[in-house]
Write a protein that holds these residues in place. Structure first.
Motif, PDB file in Angstrom:
ATOM      1  N   PRO A 117      -2.970   0.038 -12.840  1.00 52.26           N
ATOM      2  CA  PRO A 117      -4.021  -0.010 -11.806  1.00 52.26           C
ATOM      3  C   PRO A 117      -3.728  -1.075 -10.756  1.00 52.26           C
ATOM      4  CG  PRO A 117      -4.801  -1.018 -13.853  1.00 52.26           C
ATOM      5  CD  PRO A 117      -3.444  -0.459 -14.150  1.00 52.26           C
ATOM      6  N   MET A 118      -3.918  -0.720  -9.494  1.00 55.77           N
ATOM      7  CA  MET A 118      -3.723  -1.703  -8.416  1.00 55.77           C
ATOM      8  C   MET A 118      -4.519  -1.287  -7.198  1.00 55.77           C
ATOM      9  SD  MET A 118       0.237  -0.817  -7.697  1.00 55.77           S
ATOM     10  CE  MET A 118       0.694   0.249  -9.035  1.00 55.77           C
ATOM     11  N   ALA A 119      -4.639  -2.181  -6.235  1.00 53.26           N
ATOM     12  CA  ALA A 119      -5.425  -1.881  -5.040  1.00 53.26           C
ATOM     13  C   ALA A 119      -4.755  -0.743  -4.272  1.00 53.26           C
ATOM     14  CB  ALA A 119      -5.540  -3.132  -4.167  1.00 53.26           C
ATOM     15  N   ASP A 120      -5.596   0.143  -3.739  1.00 47.78           N
ATOM     16  CA  ASP A 120      -5.096   1.241  -2.914  1.00 47.78           C
ATOM     17  C   ASP A 120      -4.347   0.633  -1.715  1.00 47.78           C
ATOM     18  OD1 ASP A 120      -4.749   3.792  -2.049  1.00 47.78           O
ATOM     19  OD2 ASP A 120      -6.809   4.084  -1.334  1.00 47.78           O
ATOM     20  N   HIS A 121      -3.261   1.266  -1.307  1.00 51.60           N
ATOM     21  CA  HIS A 121      -2.479   0.679  -0.220  1.00 51.60           C
ATOM     22  C   HIS A 121      -1.783   1.765   0.589  1.00 51.60           C
ATOM     23  CE1 HIS A 121      -0.001   0.777  -3.894  1.00 51.60           C
ATOM     24  NE2 HIS A 121       0.952   1.211  -3.082  1.00 51.60           N
ATOM     25  N   ARG A 122      -1.395   1.413   1.819  1.00 57.22           N
ATOM     26  CA  ARG A 122      -0.714   2.362   2.710  1.00 57.22           C
ATOM     27  C   ARG A 122       0.481   1.674   3.363  1.00 57.22           C
ATOM     28  NH1 ARG A 122      -4.103   4.875   0.676  1.00 57.22           N
ATOM     29  NH2 ARG A 122      -5.708   6.256   1.477  1.00 57.22           N
ATOM     30  N   GLU A 123       1.521   2.445   3.493  1.00 58.91           N
ATOM     31  CA  GLU A 123       2.732   1.928   4.153  1.00 58.91           C
ATOM     32  C   GLU A 123       2.599   2.056   5.676  1.00 58.91           C
ATOM     33  OE1 GLU A 123       6.187   4.316   3.261  1.00 58.91           O
ATOM     34  OE2 GLU A 123       7.521   2.629   3.660  1.00 58.91           O
ATOM     35  N   LEU A 124       3.098   1.056   6.415  1.00 53.97           N
ATOM     36  CA  LEU A 124       3.205   1.188   7.869  1.00 53.97           C
ATOM     37  C   LEU A 124       4.629   1.610   8.195  1.00 53.97           C
ATOM     38  CD1 LEU A 124       0.758  -0.954   7.549  1.00 53.97           C
ATOM     39  CD2 LEU A 124       1.245  -1.436   9.951  1.00 53.97           C
ATOM     40  N   VAL A 125       4.769   2.562   9.092  1.00 52.95           N
ATOM     41  CA  VAL A 125       6.102   3.042   9.449  1.00 52.95           C
ATOM     42  C   VAL A 125       6.500   2.533  10.833  1.00 52.95           C
ATOM     43  CG1 VAL A 125       7.548   5.101   9.726  1.00 52.95           C
ATOM     44  CG2 VAL A 125       5.714   5.091   8.037  1.00 52.95           C
TER      45      VAL A 125
END
Ligand code: ATP
Ligand code: MG
Ligand code: MG
Length: 383
Positions: A117-125
């Motif tokens: 389990p971990m914090a939701d995250h998004r990659e920047l491109v």
């Protein structure tokens, strides 16, 4: 008996220095790759050290020629050089583990496959305001914008409180590969040191860490007012996360304890870790002793990782003036049960870790009472 093994260490900072202290007690030669006067070399007189950087392939090759096993006190090393020398010398933990872990986004993508389990995250491109605005709409505010690489002591993190902060956040972390994380509303930060051996995954008790300005300030072992069930769950989560990687040695696992008592991974490090310094006084085998034993396949009795006495570790960090850390050390000399560790890193800069102090006592309350005057001194010296 072992045949006088030689251990190569990429990096000779304070973590390397404390590894040398452990190696020295077992007559194990530690060959350090770093600048000539690095803290680890200062306490290790022999001609096996290598001058250079853990980011230079030639220097890593040179170190590999002199050792039975190579390890690292830092994850920001040249893993391509490690991959190359791995055919001639053992590399622990594996270069694959270090390569995945040194990129925090890749680390999380890898751990996701194992159900951590971990914090939701998004990659920047593209690192554009439009892109981050879109991510902000998905993750909500505040969110933590993070550099994927070369992050330490929060240098690589920027808290984005609202859409208006986006230009400043991108400017602060410009030219770095980025991802953004949903805010974790934690009630406490926990950490567990895990020791991976040739056939076991062991863990030290769960500790509570307190960061100030994103730098670790205090570590309480055991974590205060945390029921044993959570202590056990945190250790199990840490062991599960570390089991996702190949190789032997110490791994530091940072976690968030959320309001509903659930746990979330913050990040992990493929090395000995600041949150484990308390083990030098708090356990029969320190994280440094265990790391050396693990990479050399020497026995580690699990009982030796149990807490002997409640312990509190306080970092001595460069403060408002160049001698702030010396004043803190002076005050530490009069604190009962205080073990002082100075790293001999030369000039202090604000935020630079210059040393640490560990106080042990029969009860946590007693340890808190004894260390409080020193915490007060440190608080008056903040930059
Ligand atoms: P280290 O020196 O431990 O390697 P780092 O620079 O890699 O640190 P993180 O461990 O990711 O950075 O974050 C530093 C601190 O910032 C955390 O200990 C925590 O206090 C805070 N933090 C990080 N991520 C979040 C989040 N998603 N939500 C809230 N706080 C966070
Ligand atoms: Mg980190
Ligand atoms: Mg961290």
């Amino acid at each position: 008996m072992w045949n006088s093994p030689k251990v190569g260490i990429l990096g000779g900072g304070q973590l390397g220095r404390m590894l040398v202290e452990s190696a020295n007690r077992l007559n194990i030669q530690a060959n350090i790759l770093d600048a000539d006067n690095s803290p680890a070399k200062q306490i290790s007189a022999h001609d096996g050290h290598v001058t250079g950087s853990f980011k230079e392939p030639d220097a890593v090759r040179k170190l590999a020629e002199t050792c039975d096993v190579i390890t690292a006190e830092i994850e920001h090393v040249d893993t391509y050089a490690l991959e190359e020398v791995a055919s001639k010398v053992r590399v622990e933990p594996s270069w694959q583990a270090i390569r995945t872990i040194q990129n925090k986004f890749n680390q999380k993508e890898h751990l996701r496959k194992y159900g951590i389990p971990m914090a939701d995250h998004r990659e920047l491109v593209n690192n554009t305001p439009e892109e981050l605005t879109q991510i902000g709409e998905q993750l909500g505010y505040p969110m933590m914008l993070k550099s994927k690489t070369m992050a330490y002591d929060g240098r690589g993190n920027f808290r984005v409180n609202s859409k208006e902060d986006i230009p400043e956040a991108l400017e602060a972390l410009k030219d770095r590969p980025l991802y953004s994380e949903k805010w974790a509303y934690f009630k406490m930060e926990l950490a567990v040191m895990v020791i991976k051996t040739k056939d076991d995954v062991l863990s030290y008790p769960t500790v509570e860490t307190v960061q100030e300005d994103s730098i670790c300030k205090l570590v309480y072992a055991p974590a205060r007012n945390v029921p044993d069930a959570i202590n056990q769950q945190a250790q199990a989560l840490a062991r599960k996360a570390v089991s996702a990687f190949e190789g032997k040695g110490a791994f530091g696992v940072e976690m968030f304890l959320l309001e509903d008592n659930s746990l979330m991974l913050c990040e992990l490090a493929s090395r000995i870790h600041n949150s484990g310094h308390w083990t030098i006084e708090g356990c029969a085998l320190s994280q440094f002793d265990s790391h050396i034993r693990a990479i050399l396949d020497l026995p580690i009795p699990p009982k030796s990782l149990e807490l002997l006495q409640p312990s509190i570790m306080l970092n001595i960090i460069g403060g408002a003036t160049p001698d702030s850390h010396l004043k803190a050390t002076q005050a530490a000399l009069s604190i009962p049960n205080a073990s002082i560790h100075l790293y001999s890193k030369g000039a202090a800069k604000p935020g630079r870790k210059m040393g640490h102090v560990t106080v042990t006592a029969a009860t946590m309350h007693e340890a808190e009472t004894m260390i409080q005057p020193l915490v007060d001194v440190v608080d008056t010296m903040r930059a």
